[in-house]
Design an enzyme around this catalytic site. Structure first.
Site, mmCIF file in Angstrom:
data_model
loop_
_atom_site.group_PDB
_atom_site.id
_atom_site.type_symbol
_atom_site.label_atom_id
_atom_site.label_comp_id
_atom_site.label_asym_id
_atom_site.label_seq_id
_atom_site.Cartn_x
_atom_site.Cartn_y
_atom_site.Cartn_z
ATOM 1 N N GLU A 1 0.819 -1.223 0.000
ATOM 2 C CA GLU A 1 0.000 0.000 0.000
ATOM 3 C C GLU A 1 0.853 1.274 0.000
ATOM 4 O OE1 GLU A 1 -4.126 -1.675 1.794
ATOM 5 O OE2 GLU A 1 -2.953 -0.520 3.179
ATOM 6 N N GLU B 1 -5.514 -8.383 -1.154
ATOM 7 C CA GLU B 1 -6.168 -8.283 0.157
ATOM 8 C C GLU B 1 -7.649 -8.073 -0.078
ATOM 9 O OE1 GLU B 1 -4.769 -5.578 3.160
ATOM 10 O OE2 GLU B 1 -2.678 -5.875 2.567
HETATM 11 C C1 BG6 Z 1 -4.692 -2.941 4.729
HETATM 12 C C2 BG6 Z 1 -3.347 -3.342 5.275
HETATM 13 O O1 BG6 Z 1 -4.752 -1.574 4.648
HETATM 14 O O2 BG6 Z 1 -5.815 -3.244 5.498
HETATM 15 C C3 BG6 Z 1 -3.358 -4.516 6.221
HETATM 16 O O3 BG6 Z 1 -2.439 -3.617 4.213
HETATM 17 C C4 BG6 Z 1 -4.562 -4.423 7.137
HETATM 18 O O4 BG6 Z 1 -2.143 -4.562 6.907
HETATM 19 C C5 BG6 Z 1 -5.821 -4.420 6.277
HETATM 20 O O5 BG6 Z 1 -4.615 -5.443 8.085
HETATM 21 C C6 BG6 Z 1 -7.115 -4.450 7.057
HETATM 22 O O6 BG6 Z 1 -7.154 -3.425 7.986
HETATM 23 P P1 BG6 Z 1 -7.381 -3.743 9.520
HETATM 24 O O7 BG6 Z 1 -7.134 -2.486 10.196
HETATM 25 O O8 BG6 Z 1 -8.786 -4.209 9.647
HETATM 26 O O9 BG6 Z 1 -6.398 -4.794 9.881
#
Ligand code: BG6
Length: 491
Positions: free
Chosen positions: A176, A390
């Site tokens: 990111e 993701e």
């Molecule tokens: C992304 C990141 O922005 O979101 C991850 O790359 C992160 O590291 C994911 O875990 C989800 O966000 P969160 O805060 O729910 O873990």
């Protein structure tokens, strides 16, 4: 036509949220090790000194993958995973960032993991830097604000590319990377120690530049400078990876900060276009096309940002173009010129609430159709292989007395997003991989909570690190196994 037969179905984690093993086998602090536990409404706190008597630091034990990787990889293999995205913790390889020689124990740890993956026919996808760098580099050099950090990073990359040559083919240079340019995220994205890092929530975000104070503008200028150094580092790493092994494929990774105009008022549409360029397209335009986009000149001028560059930088960028595009996708938000609208929560996808969408327990709006839309947008712009690296639903699951976990909400979330990807493939998009986020429960980046679970495998631990840490497959685990087995035909 649906998913191609060699489609890479997978799962993903990040070292600092998953491994634990905080100071083991020579590892030293990374920037994330200084963040305390937060919650939905309470940001994580940064502490200069680590005081475990006073605070709980979620990364220190995380999900204890450091001691359970064999069992975890076996579970992932049993689910049928074709690809597993993991990140390497820089501080295991170069604990303070500027040692002459790498830490052999750190190399041995990742070699074992990569070998284990190979034995199970799981392709690794390695993120070289996922929201962390040696804390020493943050303190001494102000992280990525200093051009010197490029050299430390390249040395680290060279070690990885040589040591793991033949074991890894797919690499991501920075997780990111567009987060580095987001207001208030200079510490998380680039380890800039001198910026305001009192409130370190990734959760909320204020897009209204007008509310920024003078100090925020100074911070932002530093962040864009740091981002420039990351661009150069990434481009040099691409060249190095190709030189060491021409089979290596290196990608950019963009936070899917996807925004729509709230209405068809042309002013909202123009605002949507401008915001999207700033927060979504800018970094990949540099990394995919190999040069700063023309529109960035105006953005810098209006923000009073002057980036210091060196004569060779243009050439470095144009010779270091990435091989594939990857991004995270959880949610979307809206923008409008009219103020006082209801805002939505999100990690980085922020903005005005969309009346057509429902929200998760943490208030993130759920938008599967948007995934098809943005995949098409990315393809139209770049025509290159794409990975969704993701995606998932953070929800508080319940471990039943018989050690089952019923998570129909997660299955529904994933099914809808996978169906949207299938539509995008039918539209002609070259989508090659999907790695569901936090496939084994990990601590949340924004809040540090364990109860915000993304996993298909449950980890028996609570927010304060109590529990057996035993692993239990959830209903979604068996469901995803079927999806993979049938290459997306049975959902
Ligand atoms: C992304 C990141 O922005 O979101 C991850 O790359 C992160 O590291 C994911 O875990 C989800 O966000 P969160 O805060 O729910 O873990």
């Amino acid at each position: 036509m649906s998913f191609p037969k060699d489609f890479l179905w997978g799962g993903a984690t990040a070292a600092n949220q998953f491994e634990g093993g905080w100071l083991e086998d020579g590892k030293l602090d990374s920037t994330m090790d200084h963040l305390t536990l937060g919650s939905k409404n309470r940001p994580r706190k940064f502490t200069e000194e680590i005081d475990e008597n006073k605070y709980f630091y979620p990364t220190h034990k995380a999900s204890d993958f450091y001691h359970r990787y064999k069992e975890d990889i076996a579970l992932l293999a049993e689910m049928g995973l074709k690809i597993y995205r993991l990140s390497i913790n820089w501080t295991r390889i170069y604990p303070n960032g500027e040692e002459e020689k790498p830490n052999e124990k750190g190399i041995a740890f990742y070699r074992e993991i990569l070998t284990e993956l190979k034995n199970h026919n799981i392709e690794p996808l390695v993120t070289i830097s996922h929201y962390e760098l040696p804390y020493h580099l943050a303190l001494k050099y102000d992280g990525w604000y200093s051009r010197k950090t490029i050299d430390f990073y390249l040395k680290y990359c060279e070690t990885l590319f040589n040591e793991f040559n033949g074991l890894v083919k797919y690499w991501i240079t920075f997780n990111e990377i567009n987060v580095t340019a987001m207001e208030g995220k200079g510490y998380i994205g680039a380890g800039i120690h001198s910026v305001n890092h009192k409130d370190l929530s990734l959760h909320m975000h204020d897009i209204d530049d007008i509310k920024l104070m003078k100090k925020d503008y100074e911070d932002l200028a530093k962040q864009y400078q740091a981002l420039h150094h990351q661009f150069i580092a990434s481009a040099l790493a691409v060249q190095l990876a190709h030189k060491i092994d021409p089979e290596n494929k290196v990608g950019c990774m963009i936070a899917g900060n996807c925004q729509y105009p709230l209405t068809c008022n042309p002013c909202d549409v123009v605002l949507g276009q401008q915001e999207r360029r700033k927060h979504f397209w800018f970094c990949s335009d540099v990394q995919v096309r190999g040069a700063y986009p023309k529109y960035s000149e105006r953005i810098f001028k209006e923000k009073g940002i002057a980036i210091e560059t060196e004569a060779q930088d243009e050439k470095i960028l144009s010779n270091g173009r990435v091989d594939f595009y990857s991004f995270s996708y959880y949610s979307t938000g809206c923008v409008a010129v009219e103020a006082n609208r209801e805002m939505t929560a999100g990690n980085l996808t922020f903005g005005i609430s969309n009346p057509y969408l429902k929200s998760s327990q943490w208030g993130w709006q759920i938008d599967p159709e948007g995934l098809r839309y943005f995949l098409n947008e990315i393809h139209d712009r770049y025509q290159m292989p794409i990975m969704v690296v993701e995606n998932g639903l953070g929800q508080n699951d319940k471990l039943e007395a018989d050690q089952t976990i019923h998570d129909p909400y997660r299955i529904e979330y994933m099914r809808e997003h996978i169906m949207a990807m299938e539509e995008a493939i039918r539209d002609g998009i070259d989508l090659i991989a999907y790695t569901s986020w936090g496939c084994i429960d990990i601590v949340a980046a924004s809040t540090g909570e364990m109860k915000k679970r993304y996993g298909l495998i449950y980890v028996d631990a609570d927010d304060e690190g109590n529990g057996t840490y035993n692993r239990y497959p959830k209903d979604s685990y068996y469901w995803y196994k079927k999806v993979i087995e049938t290459n997306g035909k049975k959902m």
